[in-house]
Every structure is written in structure tokens, then in C-alpha cells.
Design an enzyme around this catalytic site. Structure first.
Site, mmCIF file in Angstrom:
data_model
loop_
_atom_site.group_PDB
_atom_site.id
_atom_site.type_symbol
_atom_site.label_atom_id
_atom_site.label_comp_id
_atom_site.label_asym_id
_atom_site.label_seq_id
_atom_site.Cartn_x
_atom_site.Cartn_y
_atom_site.Cartn_z
ATOM 1 N N ASP A 120 0.825 -1.201 0.000
ATOM 2 C CA ASP A 120 0.000 0.000 0.000
ATOM 3 C C ASP A 120 0.864 1.258 0.000
ATOM 4 O OD1 ASP A 120 -1.969 1.898 0.370
ATOM 5 O OD2 ASP A 120 -2.469 1.307 2.415
ATOM 6 N N ASP A 307 -1.873 5.708 -5.214
ATOM 7 C CA ASP A 307 -2.171 4.803 -4.105
ATOM 8 C C ASP A 307 -2.483 3.392 -4.597
ATOM 9 O OD1 ASP A 307 -2.914 3.579 -1.758
ATOM 10 O OD2 ASP A 307 -4.748 4.744 -1.474
#
Length: 430
Positions: A120, A307
Site C-alpha cells: 500500500d 495509491d
């Protein structure tokens, strides 16, 4: 709503912007390494657009539209009833409803305990389900057992807590242990062991936690501990990593320490990253719509976050509304809290431009077919391109729908983000 003036090859938008650690071991013995981590694509997980929208809003603590939570809860209840043998009232998602997340096998401890984790770039914490986690909050996840690792050391008086936009939390205690990525071992890595997790993670049985690759300033441990981005420059041949997500495929990878030129078909274009808020933030300067000669430019570049931990492609509100106003049959659904379009359509491509204050540019194309994301009804699909809302505190979050359109390069040392073309699969079949 912003007022848009459109001229050939240029358009200007006028709209307001809302806008005590313990020591770690040295890593000299591991310097100069490269590695490639395969990705597992969850191809048979049904997708639900409003759920993915809500997850992103909660992750970044953004305002949740009134009623969105109820839509997600109703969908969850329907799915639970269907799984138990009841009759569901909504159209089922297509069986190829993957691309929700790509999971990577990561080893924790000595000997390594293998867990499937979500890498992430939108967070800095590496936290995992473990034997410390409340039993009623575990629903099939693989658990890390610190008692079975000879190198696990509890960090005294260290805790962590992440509060999400729905006021749920994930929290726990801190260890140091060896993190193994492929053939690379990082001793003394901060491992955040969850004692309690938010329901949004309990509901994802295949995923046992996150590996954070955002900047160290936003780690949620008290006191602050070292993050993976602190360690990587010490152990990699080059302080870079690349992301190659593949549409409806498990053939992608996260590569660390090198650029595999076989994975891209054009030169890598790069722009500077703004790390002030701890994210991989870049400037979105303009866009165009496939099949049109018109280029749209923002009066002031919009800051957006790259992201890997968010599923959808959230572009600035003006760009999204302009795009869908050019898609026949598309409309904003107040029932789904997002844009929908005919599932059997071929939407135009979205052409983006990123920039920086040094006049560097990154341009690329996201195939319109990637925006046929999840069935809303038999005829309409929730789009993979959405906005965070006209009055959101953030302009955009470029998630996996965006990233799978190219080969992405994250340059840690020079604080740059780059993209290059690659061969794309645009089929929505598995």
C-alpha cells in the site's frame, strides 16, 4: 459546480481548492539486492462500487455522503443472505469481478511465516493479523505468531492506532522482526501486530494485513518507529520500486531495486513527488478524452495521491463530470453514489497529464474499457472512474484502475514518480 470555458486544444477550469524509537541492526550484509514479488489477483471476488468508494473515503478520513453507509450495509446484508441460501435482490457482480486488490506473499519472522499482504503506497504502517488479534475479529486470515519466531522482539511501550473515517479503528502493539520479501531479508523491521481490526479488514479473509510504502512521516506508531521506506535504501541496489498491475490477471509484480525493461514499451516519464503530507503526491495538470482534439487544463494543477491500496481511479471532480458528459448513456446515480454507464458500451479513453514545477510531464492513457467496473443493474455498471466529490478536501486518488494502465516507477531517493507504456489487456474476461 465549476464553470468551464472550452476552446480548441485548451480549457481552463475556475474552481476553488479545498485544499521514542529503539535502535535497529545494520543491514550491510544485505546491501545491493533486487527482487521481484509476484501478485495474486482475486479474480472471483465480486465487486461493489459503493463499497470501494466508502473504503477510500474512510481510509483518508474524508466526508462520507449521507446514505452511502446504508447502501453498503444493505449490499452486505444481501450478500450474506445469498451466501446462506436466501434470495438476493440485486444484480450479481460479474464472475470476473477481480482487480479489487492484488496480494503479495510476504514472510514475517524466523523461520518466515508467509502471509498474503496488500502493498500500500497510501499508508506507512506495516500491520498484520496475528495471534494477538481478538478472535471474533478474525475471519479466515492467516495469523502471524510472534511466539514462533526466534527473531521477534516486543517493543516496550509502543502502540499504534489508525482511526478511519467511519470512526472504526485498527490498533495494536509493536514488534521488531525480520521481514522477508522474495530473496531479501530485512532484520529489525517494525511489525505492527493488530490486537483489534476494523470490520472492513475482517471482511477480507484473503488479506492478512498491509505493507506500507508511503513516507515515514505518517506512521501511526507511538513513539514513531522506522518504516519500510526507511529500510529499503539501505538494502536495494537502487532505491526504487516498480508496480506492474495487470487487468484481470495475476501476471503482475512489484519489483524492488531495479527497472525491468521487458515490462514497458516506452521511456519512463517522471515528475517530482510532494512528500509534505507523507503521500506519493503529484500534480494533475490536465486531461483529454479519447476521440476528441480538445485538451483540458486546470487553471491550477490539482494535487493527487498515487495509491496502490485504493481500488478506483478518483480524478478531480471537473475532469470526471466532463468525461462522463461525453459518454452516451452515462449518468450520476444517487442510488449508487457514483457515476454509472451502460455495461455493453465502449467508453472513450481517458488521457491524463501530470506535471511539476520543473516543467516535467507524464502523459498516458487509461483505457475506457477499464471503467466498466461492477454491475449496478443488468444494464448499468458502476464506473471505475469516479470523483471524491465536488467539496472534498482531496482532489484525487489515483488507485489501481489508473495504475494498471501503465508501468509505474517509484523513485525513493529522488522523490519522483514515473509512468511508461506497456502492453495492455483490455478484455473484461478472466
Amino acid at each position: 459546480m465549476a464553470v468551464v470555458t472550452r476552446v480548441l486544444l485548451a480549457a481552463v477550469f475556475c474552481v476553488s481548492l479545498f485544499t521514542t524509537a529503539i535502535s535497529s541492526p545494520t543491514l550491510d550484509s544485505k546491501a545491493g539486492k533486487t527482487l521481484s514479488l509476484p501478485l495474486r489477483h482475486s479474480a472471483d471476488v465480486p465487486r461493489h462500487g459503493p463499497t470501494d468508494y466508502l473504503k477510500t473515503l474512510n481510509k483518508y478520513k474524508l466526508n462520507v455522503p449521507e446514505g452511502l453507509q446504508q447502501v453498503v450495509d444493505a449490499h452486505k446484508a444481501t450478500n450474506n443472505k445469498t451466501a446462506a441460501g436466501g434470495i438476493g435482490g440485486s444484480a450479481p457482480a460479474d464472475s470476473n469481478g477481480g482487480d479489487l486488490l492484488w496480494l503479495t506473499p510476504v514472510g514475517i519472522g524466523t523461520p518466515p511465516q508467509l502471509l498474503n499482504l496488500d502493498i500500500d503506497t497510501g499508508s506507512s504502517d506495516t500491520w498484520i493479523f496475528s495471534t494477538d488479534t481478538e478472535k471474533d475479529e478474525v475471519a479466515g486470515q492467516t495469523l502471524w505468531n510472534p511466539g514462533n519466531s526466534s527473531t521477534a522482539h516486543l517493543i516496550q511501550n509502543c502502540t499504534w492506532s489508525i482511526i478511519y473515517g467511519d470512526f472504526s479503528t485498527s490498533e495494536g502493539i509493536c514488534y521488531q522482526d525480520t521481514l522477508t520479501l522474495g530473496n531479501l531479508s530485512i532484520p529489525g523491521m517494525t511489525i505492527e501486530s493488530a490486537t483489534s481490526v476494523s470490520d472492513m479488514f475482517t471482511a477480507t479473509a484473503d488479506m492478512s494485513g498491509l505493507v506500507g510504502l508511503a513516507w515515514p512521516s505518517i506512521i501511526q506508531t507511538i513513539p514513531p518507529q522506522k518504516t519500510l521506506l526507511d529500510f529499503l535504501p539501505q538494502v536495494l541496489s537502487q532505491p526504487i520500486f516498480t508496480v506492474d498491475l495487470r487487468h484481470n490477471s495475476s501476471e503482475g509484480s512489484f519489483n524492488f531495486g531495479y527497472i525491468d525493461d521487458n515490462l514497458h514499451s516506452s521511456a519512463v516519464q517522471s515528475v517530482d513527488v510532494d512528500t509534505a503530507d507523507g503521500f506519493w503526491s503529484v500534480l494533475h495538470t490536465g486531461f483529454a478524452i479519447g476521440g476528441s482534439d480538445i485538451k483540458y487544463e486546470f487553471d491550477q494543477a490539482r494535487s493527487v495521491i498515487i495509491d496502490t491500496g485504493s481500488t478506483l481511479f478518483f480524478a478531480p471532480d471537473e475532469a470526471v463530470s466532463t468525461y462522463f458528459n461525453n459518454v452516451p448513456g452515462a449518468s450520476y446515480s444517487y442510488r449508487e453514489y457514483g457515476w454509472v454507464l451502460p455495461c455493453n458500451s465502449t467508453p472513450p479513453d481517458f488521457i491524463y497529464e501530470l506535471g511539476d514545477t520543473n516543467k516535467n510531464k507524464v502523459t498516458g492513457t487509461v483505457p475506457g474499457k477499464y471503467f466498466i467496473y461492477a454491475h449496478s443493474t443488468d444494464e448499468l455498471c458502476y464506473a471505475g472512474l469516479q470523483s471524491l466529490g465536488e467539496f472534498s478536501a482531496m482532489s484525487g486518488i489515483f488507485g489501481d484502475v489508473f495504475l494498471k494502465s501503465g508501468f509505474a516507477v517509484f523513485d525513493i531517493a529522488n522523490k519522483k514518480f514515473g509512468m511508461a507504456d506497456k502492453h495492455l489487456n483490455t478484455s473484461n474476461a478472466k
